[in-house]
Design a protein around this motif. Structure first.
Motif, PDB file in Angstrom:
ATOM      1  N   SER A  48      35.019  39.941  29.086  1.00 40.06           N
ATOM      2  CA  SER A  48      33.674  40.287  29.119  1.00 40.06           C
ATOM      3  C   SER A  48      32.786  38.993  29.232  1.00 40.06           C
ATOM      4  O   SER A  48      33.177  38.039  28.984  1.00 40.06           O
ATOM      5  CB  SER A  48      33.494  40.899  27.553  1.00 40.06           C
ATOM      6  N   THR A  49      31.598  39.399  30.118  1.00 38.79           N
ATOM      7  CA  THR A  49      30.912  38.282  30.266  1.00 38.79           C
ATOM      8  C   THR A  49      29.411  38.608  29.628  1.00 38.79           C
ATOM      9  O   THR A  49      29.038  39.825  29.234  1.00 38.79           O
ATOM     10  CB  THR A  49      30.500  37.994  31.752  1.00 38.79           C
ATOM     11  N   VAL A  50      28.626  37.492  28.961  1.00 33.36           N
ATOM     12  CA  VAL A  50      27.575  37.735  28.491  1.00 33.36           C
ATOM     13  C   VAL A  50      26.277  36.625  29.261  1.00 33.36           C
ATOM     14  O   VAL A  50      26.752  35.625  29.572  1.00 33.36           O
ATOM     15  CB  VAL A  50      27.304  36.967  26.987  1.00 33.36           C
ATOM     16  N   CYS A  61      35.197  44.755  31.049  1.00 32.34           N
ATOM     17  CA  CYS A  61      35.883  45.221  32.316  1.00 32.34           C
ATOM     18  C   CYS A  61      37.682  45.103  31.690  1.00 32.34           C
ATOM     19  O   CYS A  61      37.987  44.474  31.183  1.00 32.34           O
ATOM     20  CB  CYS A  61      35.659  44.568  33.513  1.00 32.34           C
ATOM     21  N   ASP A  62      38.097  46.207  32.138  1.00 28.65           N
ATOM     22  CA  ASP A  62      39.505  46.343  31.990  1.00 28.65           C
ATOM     23  C   ASP A  62      40.085  46.087  33.466  1.00 28.65           C
ATOM     24  O   ASP A  62      39.527  46.746  34.459  1.00 28.65           O
ATOM     25  CB  ASP A  62      39.888  48.015  31.543  1.00 28.65           C
ATOM     26  N   GLN A  63      41.244  45.237  33.316  1.00 29.59           N
ATOM     27  CA  GLN A  63      41.801  44.875  34.742  1.00 29.59           C
ATOM     28  C   GLN A  63      43.347  44.771  34.503  1.00 29.59           C
ATOM     29  O   GLN A  63      43.995  45.011  33.527  1.00 29.59           O
ATOM     30  CB  GLN A  63      41.131  43.193  34.781  1.00 29.59           C
ATOM     31  N   GLY A  64      44.021  44.214  35.494  1.00 31.33           N
ATOM     32  CA  GLY A  64      45.494  44.080  35.680  1.00 31.33           C
ATOM     33  C   GLY A  64      46.021  45.243  35.907  1.00 31.33           C
ATOM     34  O   GLY A  64      45.539  46.419  36.339  1.00 31.33           O
ATOM     35  N   CYS A  94      34.310  49.174  34.335  1.00 30.92           N
ATOM     36  CA  CYS A  94      33.457  48.466  33.606  1.00 30.92           C
ATOM     37  C   CYS A  94      32.571  49.030  32.895  1.00 30.92           C
ATOM     38  O   CYS A  94      32.201  50.472  33.042  1.00 30.92           O
ATOM     39  CB  CYS A  94      33.071  47.320  34.365  1.00 30.92           C
ATOM     40  N   ILE A  95      32.073  48.566  31.821  1.00 32.25           N
ATOM     41  CA  ILE A  95      30.883  49.098  30.972  1.00 32.25           C
ATOM     42  C   ILE A  95      29.961  47.964  30.656  1.00 32.25           C
ATOM     43  O   ILE A  95      30.426  46.874  30.648  1.00 32.25           O
ATOM     44  CB  ILE A  95      31.192  49.891  30.042  1.00 32.25           C
ATOM     45  N   ASP A  96      28.486  48.320  30.739  1.00 32.51           N
ATOM     46  CA  ASP A  96      27.639  47.221  30.494  1.00 32.51           C
ATOM     47  C   ASP A  96      26.486  47.629  29.486  1.00 32.51           C
ATOM     48  O   ASP A  96      26.439  48.903  29.009  1.00 32.51           O
ATOM     49  CB  ASP A  96      26.922  46.742  31.791  1.00 32.51           C
TER      50      ASP A  96
END
Length: 130
Positions: A48-50, A61-64, A94-96
């Protein structure tokens, strides 16, 4: 279990932060923070980024490798309110969210979860000041 901080995500975070900083007005210089979950045994992970500025924007985001788990982020605001985002549509999704910024200490916790009401696992968190 290991902390996943892939080089490609770090590069993406730097380029996003640079682009955001260029777009922000001098009175509202943007900063960006990123937190990664630990990997699941199937090598799925999330982040997650802010990004701060005139508004507070969060991307989770879900990854891998697809592992059947969703990425869940919990952003604790300086006033104690918690904003929770679920990246639940599969790996690569992803979701924001967007919030009103406030001065103080934030905590960003990122976990993997089995379903909407499962237990948070493979969590990591960071604290930052704005």
């Amino acid at each position: 279990m290991r902390l996943r901080r892939p080089a490609s995500m770090a590069a993406a975070a730097v380029s996003i932060a640079a682009a955001t900083a260029l777009a922000a007005s001098p009175a509202h210089a943007a900063e960006q923070w990123i937190t990664f979950s630990y990997e699941s045994p199937s090598e799925g992970w999330g982040y997650s980024t802010v990004t701060t500025g005139t508004s507070l924007k969060q991307l989770t985001c879900d990854q891998g490798t697809p592992d059947g788990l969703r990425t869940v982020s919990h952003l604790t605001m300086p006033n104690g309110n918690v904003h929770t985002l679920h990246a639940s549509q599969g790996s690569g999704k992803c979701i924001d969210g967007s919030y009103s910024p406030m001065r103080g200490t934030y905590t960003l916790r990122v976990c993997l979860r089995d379903g909407a009401y499962g237990t948070d696992r493979y969590c990591d968190q960071n604290t930052f000041q704005y």
